[in-house]
Design a protein around this motif. Structure first.
Motif, PDB file in Angstrom:
ATOM      1  N   ALA A  24       0.816  -1.125   0.005  1.00  0.00           N
ATOM      2  CA  ALA A  24      -0.041   0.150   0.158  1.00  0.00           C
ATOM      3  C   ALA A  24       0.840   1.382   0.069  1.00  0.00           C
ATOM      4  O   ALA A  24       0.855   2.033   0.898  1.00  0.00           O
ATOM      5  N   THR A  25       1.995   1.382  -0.977  1.00  0.00           N
ATOM      6  CA  THR A  25       2.492   2.629  -1.337  1.00  0.00           C
ATOM      7  C   THR A  25       1.993   3.568  -1.985  1.00  0.00           C
ATOM      8  O   THR A  25       0.828   3.497  -2.296  1.00  0.00           O
ATOM      9  N   HIS A  26       2.295   4.667  -1.680  1.00  0.00           N
ATOM     10  CA  HIS A  26       1.810   6.210  -2.181  1.00  0.00           C
ATOM     11  C   HIS A  26       1.595   5.773  -3.833  1.00  0.00           C
ATOM     12  O   HIS A  26       0.809   6.450  -4.352  1.00  0.00           O
ATOM     13  N   GLU A  27       2.806   5.272  -4.321  1.00  0.00           N
ATOM     14  CA  GLU A  27       2.477   5.183  -5.908  1.00  0.00           C
ATOM     15  C   GLU A  27       1.449   4.310  -6.186  1.00  0.00           C
ATOM     16  O   GLU A  27       0.752   4.653  -7.229  1.00  0.00           O
ATOM     17  N   ARG A  28       1.481   3.118  -5.555  1.00  0.00           N
ATOM     18  CA  ARG A  28       0.232   2.197  -5.801  1.00  0.00           C
ATOM     19  C   ARG A  28      -1.006   2.643  -5.489  1.00  0.00           C
ATOM     20  O   ARG A  28      -2.120   2.495  -6.394  1.00  0.00           O
ATOM     21  N   LEU A  29      -1.040   3.589  -4.724  1.00  0.00           N
ATOM     22  CA  LEU A  29      -2.372   4.054  -4.231  1.00  0.00           C
ATOM     23  C   LEU A  29      -2.961   4.954  -5.055  1.00  0.00           C
ATOM     24  O   LEU A  29      -3.845   5.262  -5.645  1.00  0.00           O
ATOM     25  N   GLY A 296      -1.460   7.253  11.197  1.00  0.00           N
ATOM     26  CA  GLY A 296      -0.638   7.520  10.111  1.00  0.00           C
ATOM     27  C   GLY A 296      -0.497   9.074   9.820  1.00  0.00           C
ATOM     28  O   GLY A 296       0.371   9.275   9.231  1.00  0.00           O
ATOM     29  N   SER A 297      -1.618   9.736   9.838  1.00  0.00           N
ATOM     30  CA  SER A 297      -1.638  11.010   9.442  1.00  0.00           C
ATOM     31  C   SER A 297      -0.545  12.071  10.511  1.00  0.00           C
ATOM     32  O   SER A 297      -0.003  12.618  10.201  1.00  0.00           O
ATOM     33  N   LEU A 298      -0.682  11.650  11.796  1.00  0.00           N
ATOM     34  CA  LEU A 298       0.372  12.577  12.805  1.00  0.00           C
ATOM     35  C   LEU A 298       1.574  11.633  12.658  1.00  0.00           C
ATOM     36  O   LEU A 298       2.343  12.728  12.665  1.00  0.00           O
ATOM     37  N   ALA A 299       1.873  10.487  12.251  1.00  0.00           N
ATOM     38  CA  ALA A 299       3.153  10.143  11.972  1.00  0.00           C
ATOM     39  C   ALA A 299       3.831  11.000  10.749  1.00  0.00           C
ATOM     40  O   ALA A 299       5.120  11.462  10.791  1.00  0.00           O
ATOM     41  N   ARG A 300       3.157  11.033   9.689  1.00  0.00           N
ATOM     42  CA  ARG A 300       3.606  12.035   8.592  1.00  0.00           C
ATOM     43  C   ARG A 300       3.814  13.431   9.152  1.00  0.00           C
ATOM     44  O   ARG A 300       4.795  13.871   8.462  1.00  0.00           O
ATOM     45  N   GLY A 374      -3.175  17.115  11.168  1.00  0.00           N
ATOM     46  CA  GLY A 374      -2.243  16.602  10.305  1.00  0.00           C
ATOM     47  C   GLY A 374      -1.990  17.190   9.135  1.00  0.00           C
ATOM     48  O   GLY A 374      -0.936  17.472   8.692  1.00  0.00           O
ATOM     49  N   GLN A 375      -3.121  17.739   8.686  1.00  0.00           N
ATOM     50  CA  GLN A 375      -3.031  18.667   7.414  1.00  0.00           C
ATOM     51  C   GLN A 375      -2.586  19.918   7.662  1.00  0.00           C
ATOM     52  O   GLN A 375      -1.485  20.356   6.985  1.00  0.00           O
ATOM     53  N   ASP A 386      -2.238  15.771  -4.122  1.00  0.00           N
ATOM     54  CA  ASP A 386      -1.553  14.642  -4.190  1.00  0.00           C
ATOM     55  C   ASP A 386      -0.807  14.152  -3.268  1.00  0.00           C
ATOM     56  O   ASP A 386       0.272  13.118  -3.230  1.00  0.00           O
ATOM     57  N   HIS A 387      -0.382  14.988  -2.134  1.00  0.00           N
ATOM     58  CA  HIS A 387       0.394  14.414  -0.831  1.00  0.00           C
ATOM     59  C   HIS A 387      -0.356  13.569  -0.418  1.00  0.00           C
ATOM     60  O   HIS A 387      -1.533  13.453   0.004  1.00  0.00           O
ATOM     61  N   PRO A 388       0.589  12.548   0.296  1.00  0.00           N
ATOM     62  CA  PRO A 388      -0.206  11.456   1.061  1.00  0.00           C
ATOM     63  C   PRO A 388      -0.792  11.764   2.149  1.00  0.00           C
ATOM     64  O   PRO A 388      -2.100  11.112   2.610  1.00  0.00           O
ATOM     65  N   VAL A 389      -0.635  13.022   2.990  1.00  0.00           N
ATOM     66  CA  VAL A 389      -1.393  13.382   3.943  1.00  0.00           C
ATOM     67  C   VAL A 389      -2.704  13.732   3.639  1.00  0.00           C
ATOM     68  O   VAL A 389      -3.975  13.715   4.556  1.00  0.00           O
ATOM     69  N   HIS A 390      -3.107  14.213   2.448  1.00  0.00           N
ATOM     70  CA  HIS A 390      -4.401  14.530   2.293  1.00  0.00           C
ATOM     71  C   HIS A 390      -5.358  13.425   2.098  1.00  0.00           C
ATOM     72  O   HIS A 390      -6.239  13.421   2.413  1.00  0.00           O
ATOM     73  N   ARG A 391      -4.698  12.189   1.651  1.00  0.00           N
ATOM     74  CA  ARG A 391      -5.556  10.973   1.612  1.00  0.00           C
ATOM     75  C   ARG A 391      -6.188  10.472   3.086  1.00  0.00           C
ATOM     76  O   ARG A 391      -7.300   9.958   3.256  1.00  0.00           O
ATOM     77  N   HIS A 392      -5.149  10.648   4.063  1.00  0.00           N
ATOM     78  CA  HIS A 392      -5.472  10.540   5.423  1.00  0.00           C
ATOM     79  C   HIS A 392      -6.544  11.375   5.826  1.00  0.00           C
ATOM     80  O   HIS A 392      -7.641  11.127   6.537  1.00  0.00           O
ATOM     81  N   PHE A 393      -6.622  12.643   5.210  1.00  0.00           N
ATOM     82  CA  PHE A 393      -7.731  13.690   5.578  1.00  0.00           C
ATOM     83  C   PHE A 393      -8.894  13.239   4.982  1.00  0.00           C
ATOM     84  O   PHE A 393     -10.044  13.088   5.674  1.00  0.00           O
TER      85      PHE A 393
END
Length: 423
Positions: A24-29, A296-300, A374-375, A386-393
């Motif tokens: 479940a990497t950013h590129e694959r997602l 995950g959001s907090l870790a980022r 997080g955001q 396109d940033h990974p943290v936006h997906r958590h949002f």
């Protein structure tokens, strides 16, 4: 109470973390878009993780869903485990378990849930008797929340039930108080619309309750229509249309008496028990998923503020940033511990309804705060879609909408406590 994972639960969590982390990497997602990652789903099933839930229980499932939430993996893991594997294991007949569980374990069978608000929906029987019922929200484990026009959420969509006569096509004459009414042996027909059901596009079956909170399994291939719906989060959702669609009752048919017919507004405890059990499990499971999304959001955010410099030093050294991150950490831990407590009570056979509502409230209210923080801590980068943290949002807001707003969850919890033992 003891939330310490067993060896089996810890082993399953470590395996899930490896599988999700590798695939479940950013590129694959990003490549998956709004659909499900079929390769990841195959890998999870090949590793035996859905089947492991039978042994690790709901607490074990919560631990696995935390790992999914950390990376926002796009698979129907939560839905098929809580609405499928756990529901069939706990409430299905021996024949249903033998037929459905093998496919649920290996991923060839996927079951999602179309549980409306509180399970109160109109039926053909209600209309024939002139009974008025409240309109229902389709889609998730929430209680009567009105749709938010700015956030995709469940819209009103009544589900109707029409049971065939049990004997010779003719109703039996009236009987005295305790004798059972004629009813189907387990099959029936449903008609109606649910405007969105999570992971419906991936599902082979969908779990649908009627007005008496009886649970029915409908094969998606038998539905009148399954139309794609895009939500805030990429949950492969769909609009479910049923038109006299064949349905199979989950579990043995509950006995229905003529006395019950005289009290159509009071479903029997036997009919409501399975529905309430699945609803509580869903609230707990999706709260666990939200705990992972927030972690995950907090870790980022921590990783970003530790290297991003402002005024010659890392952002993480500024007190305001530290306080915001600390508040988010406490909220995340509150979601986690309430989900663990509710899952533990559920697995131990204790009353978990109030604990499930508490976990859902924390997941909805605190989860929303955490993904916003997080955001926000990413500054301008957080506004990059396109940033990974936006997906958590997006996942955090979708779970907030799915579980229900905090005030209504608190109102339901208050009603539940008020009806309990005052001592």
């Amino acid at each position: 109470m003891d939330f310490t994972p067993t060896e089996e639960q810890e082993a399953a969590r470590e395996l899930a973390a490896r599988v999700f982390g590798d695939l479940a990497t950013h590129e694959r997602l990003r490549a998956a878009g709004t659909g499900t990652d079929a390769e990841l789903w195959k890998a999870l099933c090949a590793a035996g993780l859905p089947g492991a839930v039978e042994d690790t229980g709901l607490l074990g499932l919560v631990l696995l869903l935390e790992e999914q939430g950390r990376v926002t993996a796009q698979v129907p893991f939560a839905a098929t485990c809580v609405y499928g594997l756990l529901a069939v294991t706990r409430h299905g007949t021996a024949e249903q378990r033998a037929r459905l569980l093998p496919g649920l374990r290996d991923g060839t069978t996927v079951i999602t849930g179309a549980l409306p608000a509180g399970g109160v929906v109109s039926t053909a029987h209600d209309e024939a008797r002139g009974r008025a019922t409240a309109p229902a929200d389709g889609g998730g484990p929430r209680q009567g929340r009105a749709p938010n026009p700015t956030t995709p959420g469940p819209l009103p969509g009544p589900i109707g039930e029409s049971l065939p006569p049990a004997s010779g096509g003719e109703p039996l004459p009236p009987a005295s108080g305790g004798e059972p009414l004629p009813q189907a042996s387990g099959g029936g027909q449903l008609s109606g619309v649910v405007d969105w059901v999570p992971w419906l596009r991936d599902a082979t079956h969908v779990l649908v309750p009627d007005a008496d909170r009886v649970l029915w399994l409908v094969r998606t291939e038998d539905a009148a229509a399954v139309e794609a719906v895009e939500l805030t989060a990429p949950w492969s959702a769909g609009r479910l249309v049923l038109a006299e669609t064949p349905a199979e009752r989950l579990g043995a048919a509950a006995e229905r008496t003529w006395a019950d017919a005289e009290r159509p507004g009071a479903p029997t405890e036997a009919r409501a028990a399975a529905h309430d059990d699945v609803l509580a499990a869903a609230r707990i499971a999706f709260a666990g998923l939200q705990a992972g999304v927030c972690a995950g959001s907090l870790a980022r955010a921590v990783a970003y503020t530790s290297v991003r410099e402002q005024f010659g030093r890392p952002l993480a050294t500024h007190q305001a940033v530290q306080l915001r991150a600390a508040d988010a950490h406490m909220d995340t831990e509150a979601i986690r511990v309430t989900a663990y407590e509710a899952a533990w009570r559920f697995d131990e056979g204790l009353d978990a309804e109030a604990a499930a509502l508490t976990a859902a409230w924390w997941a909805s209210e605190a989860g929303k705060r955490v993904v916003h923080a997080g955001q926000h801590l990413h500054g301008g980068m957080g506004a990059d879609l396109d940033h990974p943290v936006h997906r958590h949002f997006l996942w955090g807001r979708q779970l907030d909408a799915y579980l229900g707003c905090g005030t209504e969850l608190l109102a339901e919890l208050g009603d539940l406590l008020a009806k309990g033992d005052p001592s």
